[in-house]
Motif scaffolding. Structure first.
Motif, short mmCIF file in Angstrom:
data_model
loop_
_atom_site.label_atom_id
_atom_site.label_comp_id
_atom_site.label_asym_id
_atom_site.label_seq_id
_atom_site.Cartn_x
_atom_site.Cartn_y
_atom_site.Cartn_z
N GLY A 322 0.80 -1.21 0.00
CA GLY A 322 0.00 0.00 0.00
C GLY A 322 0.84 1.26 0.00
N GLN A 323 2.14 1.11 0.11
CA GLN A 323 3.01 2.28 0.14
C GLN A 323 3.79 2.48 -1.14
N HIS A 324 4.42 1.42 -1.67
CA HIS A 324 5.45 1.61 -2.68
C HIS A 324 4.98 2.30 -3.95
N THR A 325 3.89 1.79 -4.54
CA THR A 325 3.42 2.40 -5.78
C THR A 325 2.96 3.83 -5.54
N SER A 326 2.21 4.04 -4.45
CA SER A 326 1.71 5.38 -4.17
C SER A 326 2.83 6.34 -3.83
N MET A 327 3.85 5.88 -3.12
CA MET A 327 4.99 6.72 -2.78
C MET A 327 5.66 7.24 -4.05
N SER A 328 5.94 6.33 -4.97
CA SER A 328 6.61 6.72 -6.20
C SER A 328 5.71 7.60 -7.07
N THR A 329 4.50 7.14 -7.33
CA THR A 329 3.61 7.87 -8.23
C THR A 329 3.21 9.21 -7.65
N GLY A 330 2.95 9.26 -6.33
CA GLY A 330 2.58 10.52 -5.71
C GLY A 330 3.68 11.56 -5.80
N SER A 331 4.92 11.15 -5.57
CA SER A 331 6.03 12.10 -5.64
C SER A 331 6.23 12.60 -7.07
N TRP A 332 6.15 11.70 -8.05
CA TRP A 332 6.27 12.13 -9.44
C TRP A 332 5.15 13.10 -9.81
N THR A 333 3.93 12.82 -9.36
CA THR A 333 2.79 13.68 -9.69
C THR A 333 3.00 15.08 -9.14
N LEU A 334 3.39 15.19 -7.87
CA LEU A 334 3.61 16.51 -7.28
C LEU A 334 4.76 17.24 -7.95
N LEU A 335 5.79 16.51 -8.37
CA LEU A 335 6.91 17.15 -9.07
C LEU A 335 6.46 17.74 -10.40
N HIS A 336 5.64 17.02 -11.14
CA HIS A 336 5.16 17.56 -12.42
C HIS A 336 4.22 18.75 -12.20
N ILE A 337 3.41 18.70 -11.16
CA ILE A 337 2.53 19.83 -10.86
C ILE A 337 3.36 21.05 -10.46
#
Length: 552
Positions: A322-337
């Protein structure tokens, strides 16, 4: 000295010197031989590759070092490694990875071939148990037969249904709010000033927040309440076992493995103690009925109850998954925003439309509302397309398997045959950035997902296949999705069952951040870091933030 040499022992001394000289010579020859062995091995390895190859096998990527093979090139940048060899050999080729021969099958057809294959032939347990068993346990996930793993997936789905998701949205929002209000990294936010900028590491932030939200939702109030800094450090030590070398060698005497094993023992006991206490006191009406209770009460098809150890180890797997995919994808999403202020303001306007009250305060974020945020959904999907957390999915080959002619050009003897004992590798990351399939594949363009008739929408429909035939691998009916060029959560029987939870978790966390913060970046969006099992943003990955004014 002269009298000594002229003594009766002169002959013996001469013999001694001769022997000593011979010994020295032999030692030097042995050292020279040992020193030349690596060179000889390299030469023999090169010669073996220059000899006529077996035409029935997929072509082999040239490599200088025996045993090591192409491990360095693959490990540094797997997608570039795949692309270079795809140009040479097509969609099917083999490379050596620390003594293992791995046949890569690229493109949507390659994904379908590998991920849609029978588990009795293309086996995940053989491929991953060295990596996962020391972390999750020897009685769950890939350390057990596939049939039992599918049953355990079914048990865990108790926490992954629509009713549960509706209750999770508020819990995730609460955790995100508490995080902003109390975490020491958010002093600039907590000051209440709207002109004060702070900085935060995107990956570190999401790593902490996603584990807290996963714990509160997927594991319950009691377990979340016990997660202090000590638990976080222990979990970090356990997570440190997810390194590529452990995929090949389970128990090398290295510090990260010692920390991993100590952490596994400690966290396993943490869960088992809770389970035992609850078994002794069955008064569940006094506590929140959570996944601990649900798993504790399960039985396998044969009638055997789930053991305390299995429950504890399933909880470890559930928490970390429940952490790994969300950790990676969430950080990438905020970086692009943060890298695109105009996009950030469009996303904020969407939040205002759905959640803003007339007085400037915010309505609670709900599960149903998160499913009706088309712009945020498009940004998350584009992030998953261009930055999928897992770039390679492996299976061990248990029997000789012919490669379909539609996947690659036929060999001189017909189709290629992947021999028993090889590994096969699918790379959804490659098909998601394939220039022959996607327009401007490496450009972050969220608008490709807002066109309901475009290629991205077609790929998504093929992946979700809402109206198509479903397959039940033992844990509930799902879409295979193996033919789609878009597979952010894998496909087939090992498709991630937490897919919908991940979207809810990400949508809720990012929505709360958009409501409260303006985001900026002073550096470009970072490159992928492939040195871990999950592809994460490389450093620097600092985001600047400031509190939004009530009026904007």
């Amino acid at each position: 000295m002269a009298s000594f040499l002229n003594s009766t022992n002169t002959g013996e001394w001469t013999t001694y010197l001769e022997q000593a000289g011979l010994a020295e010579l032999n030692t030097r020859n042995i050292l020279l031989a040992l020193g030349s062995m690596p060179i000889i091995a390299i030469v023999l390895n090169v010669i073996s590759q220059l000899l006529p190859a077996d035409p029935s096998k997929p072509p082999l990527v040239f490599h200088w070092l025996p045993f090591v093979g192409s491990a360095v090139q693959y490990g540094m940048d797997p997608l570039t490694f795949f692309a270079e060899n795809q140009r040479k050999f097509g969609n099917v080729f083999t490379f050596v990875l620390f003594g293992r021969k791995v046949t890569v099958c690229l493109g949507p057809q390659g994904n379908n071939f590998v991920l849609g294959g029978k588990s009795t032939v293309f086996n995940a347990e053989d491929a991953y148990q060295h990596l996962t068993a020391p972390i999750f346990g020897d009685d769950v996930v890939y350390a057990i037969p596939n049939e039992k793993f599918m049953e355990q997936k079914k048990f865990v789905k108790w926490a992954l249904n629509t009713d549960a998701f509706r209750s999770y949205a508020g819990l995730i929002e609460h955790e995100a709010t508490e995080f902003l209000n109390h975490d020491s990294n958010y002093k600039a936010y907590q000051s209440g000033k709207t002109d004060e900028w702070g900085t935060v590491d995107a990956l570190e932030m999401l790593a902490e927040l996603t584990i807290l939200t996963a714990a509160r939702t997927l594991q319950g109030k009691e377990i979340r309440s016990r997660m202090d800094k000590t638990f976080a450090h222990t979990l970090s030590d356990l997570d440190g076992g997810f390194v590529p070398i452990n995929f090949l060698f389970r128990n090398l005497p290295l510090p990260h493995n010692w920390r991993r094993d100590a952490a596994h023992k400690k966290i396993s006991q943490f869960y088992v103690d809770i389970i035992k206490r609850r078994r002794e006191n069955r008064r569940d009406d006094e506590a929140e009925y959570d996944i601990v209770n649900a798993l504790r009460d399960q039985k396998y098809r044969g009638g055997d109850p789930v053991t305390d150890s299995e429950v504890g180890h399933m909880l470890i797997a559930l928490l970390m998954a429940g952490q790994h995919t969300s950790m990676s994808t969430g950080s990438w999403t905020l970086l692009h925003i943060a890298a695109d202020p105009e996009l950030g303001e469009k996303l904020f306007a969407e939040q205002v439309q759905h959640f803003r009250r007339p007085d400037g305060t915010w309505n609670p974020i709900t599960y149903d509302e998160t499913k009706d945020l088309p712009l945020l959904d498009a940004v998350i999907r584009e992030t998953l397309r261009i930055h999928p957390p897992i770039h390679s999915i492996l299976r061990h080959v248990r029997d000789n398997v012919p490669v379909p002619q539609s996947l690659s050009a036929p060999s001189e003897n017909g189709t290629y045959v992947i021999p028993k004992g090889y590994y096969v590798l699918a790379s959804p990351a490659m098909s998601q950035t394939d220039a022959t399939v996607w327009d401007r594949p490496f450009e972050f363009d969220y608008t490709r997902w807002t066109d309901n008739t475009g290629f991205a929408a077609q790929a998504l429909n093929e992946y979700t296949d809402e109206s198509g035939e479903k397959i039940d691998f033992g844990f509930g009916a799902v879409s295979k999705g193996t033919n789609s060029p878009y597979q952010p959560f894998g496909a087939g029987r090992h498709r991630c069952i937490g897919e919908q939870f991940a979207y809810l978790q990400l949508s809720t966390i990012i929505s709360k951040f958009l409501q409260e913060l303006e985001l900026r970046m002073d550096t470009p969006v970072p490159r992928n870091n492939y040195q871990t099992m999950i592809a994460t943003p490389d450093s620097p990955r600092m985001i600047r933030y400031r509190r939004r004014t009530p009026a904007n």
